[in-house]
Design a protein around this motif. Structure first.
Motif, PDB file in Angstrom:
ATOM      1  N   ALA A  15     -13.225  35.177 -22.637  1.00 35.42           N
ATOM      2  CA  ALA A  15     -14.330  34.751 -23.660  1.00 35.42           C
ATOM      3  C   ALA A  15     -15.462  35.247 -22.980  1.00 35.42           C
ATOM      4  O   ALA A  15     -16.471  35.418 -23.829  1.00 35.42           O
ATOM      5  CB  ALA A  15     -14.241  33.041 -23.509  1.00 35.42           C
ATOM      6  N   ALA A  16     -15.692  35.404 -21.736  1.00 34.24           N
ATOM      7  CA  ALA A  16     -17.074  35.493 -21.123  1.00 34.24           C
ATOM      8  C   ALA A  16     -17.340  37.078 -21.721  1.00 34.24           C
ATOM      9  O   ALA A  16     -18.541  37.449 -21.910  1.00 34.24           O
ATOM     10  CB  ALA A  16     -16.961  35.830 -19.514  1.00 34.24           C
ATOM     11  N   GLU A  19     -18.366  36.660 -25.484  1.00 32.76           N
ATOM     12  CA  GLU A  19     -19.788  36.011 -25.819  1.00 32.76           C
ATOM     13  C   GLU A  19     -20.908  36.929 -25.489  1.00 32.76           C
ATOM     14  O   GLU A  19     -20.932  37.631 -24.623  1.00 32.76           O
ATOM     15  CB  GLU A  19     -19.657  34.443 -25.172  1.00 32.76           C
ATOM     16  CG  GLU A  19     -19.797  34.515 -23.663  1.00 32.76           C
ATOM     17  CD  GLU A  19     -21.210  34.521 -23.231  1.00 32.76           C
ATOM     18  OE1 GLU A  19     -22.316  34.289 -23.709  1.00 32.76           O
ATOM     19  OE2 GLU A  19     -21.306  35.018 -22.092  1.00 32.76           O
ATOM     20  N   GLN A  67     -16.771  28.218 -24.303  1.00 35.05           N
ATOM     21  CA  GLN A  67     -16.577  29.459 -24.193  1.00 35.05           C
ATOM     22  C   GLN A  67     -15.337  29.956 -24.526  1.00 35.05           C
ATOM     23  O   GLN A  67     -14.962  30.997 -24.981  1.00 35.05           O
ATOM     24  CB  GLN A  67     -17.070  30.037 -22.650  1.00 35.05           C
ATOM     25  CG  GLN A  67     -18.385  30.303 -22.570  1.00 35.05           C
ATOM     26  CD  GLN A  67     -18.567  30.739 -21.537  1.00 35.05           C
ATOM     27  OE1 GLN A  67     -18.051  30.385 -20.207  1.00 35.05           O
ATOM     28  NE2 GLN A  67     -19.832  31.611 -21.076  1.00 35.05           N
ATOM     29  N   VAL A 117     -21.368  31.403 -29.655  1.00 38.72           N
ATOM     30  CA  VAL A 117     -20.276  32.056 -28.815  1.00 38.72           C
ATOM     31  C   VAL A 117     -19.497  32.981 -29.925  1.00 38.72           C
ATOM     32  O   VAL A 117     -19.036  34.128 -29.842  1.00 38.72           O
ATOM     33  CB  VAL A 117     -19.255  31.227 -28.326  1.00 38.72           C
ATOM     34  CG1 VAL A 117     -17.997  31.758 -27.916  1.00 38.72           C
ATOM     35  CG2 VAL A 117     -20.181  30.337 -27.295  1.00 38.72           C
TER      36      VAL A 117
END
Length: 119
Positions: A15-16, A19, A67, A117
């Motif tokens: 997810a990082a 985003e 996230q 996000v």
């Protein structure tokens, strides 16, 4: 429990990369968001969130949920329906010190952050 943490960390890594606008600073109890890119009303809401949410847990929990889209404690989805449900849950917790007005400010912030996000 270790398996759940590993899954959450894996999801957080993926997810990082996805985003772009929601900037998370630090880790653990020092986790914070960078609200400098938020609209002014969301920056005010963030100041309230920092005070109210940190009373019971670090912002790392919120960062993981935002996230990954998964609530770190329950493993349930963390979407716009969940933000509303968590707001109601915090109203019912006697020690949360959240008022109805606080929830009306923080839930839209969480929804705004979810939107960031998604971009």
């Amino acid at each position: 429990m270790k398996k759940r943490i590993l899954i959450l960390l894996t999801l957080l890594l993926f997810a990082a990369g996805a985003e772009a606008k929601l900037v998370v600073i630090g880790s653990g109890n020092d986790t914070r968001f960078d609200p400098s890119g938020f609209p002014p009303e969301m920056q005010k809401a963030y100041k309230l969130m920092e005070v109210k949410c940190v009373k019971c847990h670090s912002l790392e929990r919120a960062a993981i949920a935002l996230q990954t889209g998964i609530a770190p404690i329950t493993g349930g989805l963390f979407d716009r329906n969940a933000t509303r449900a968590y707001g109601i849950k915090m109203l019912r917790k006697p020690d949360s010190n959240m008022t109805k007005q606080d929830v009306k400010i923080v839930v839209p912030l969480l929804n705004y952050m979810l939107g960031e996000v998604e971009h």
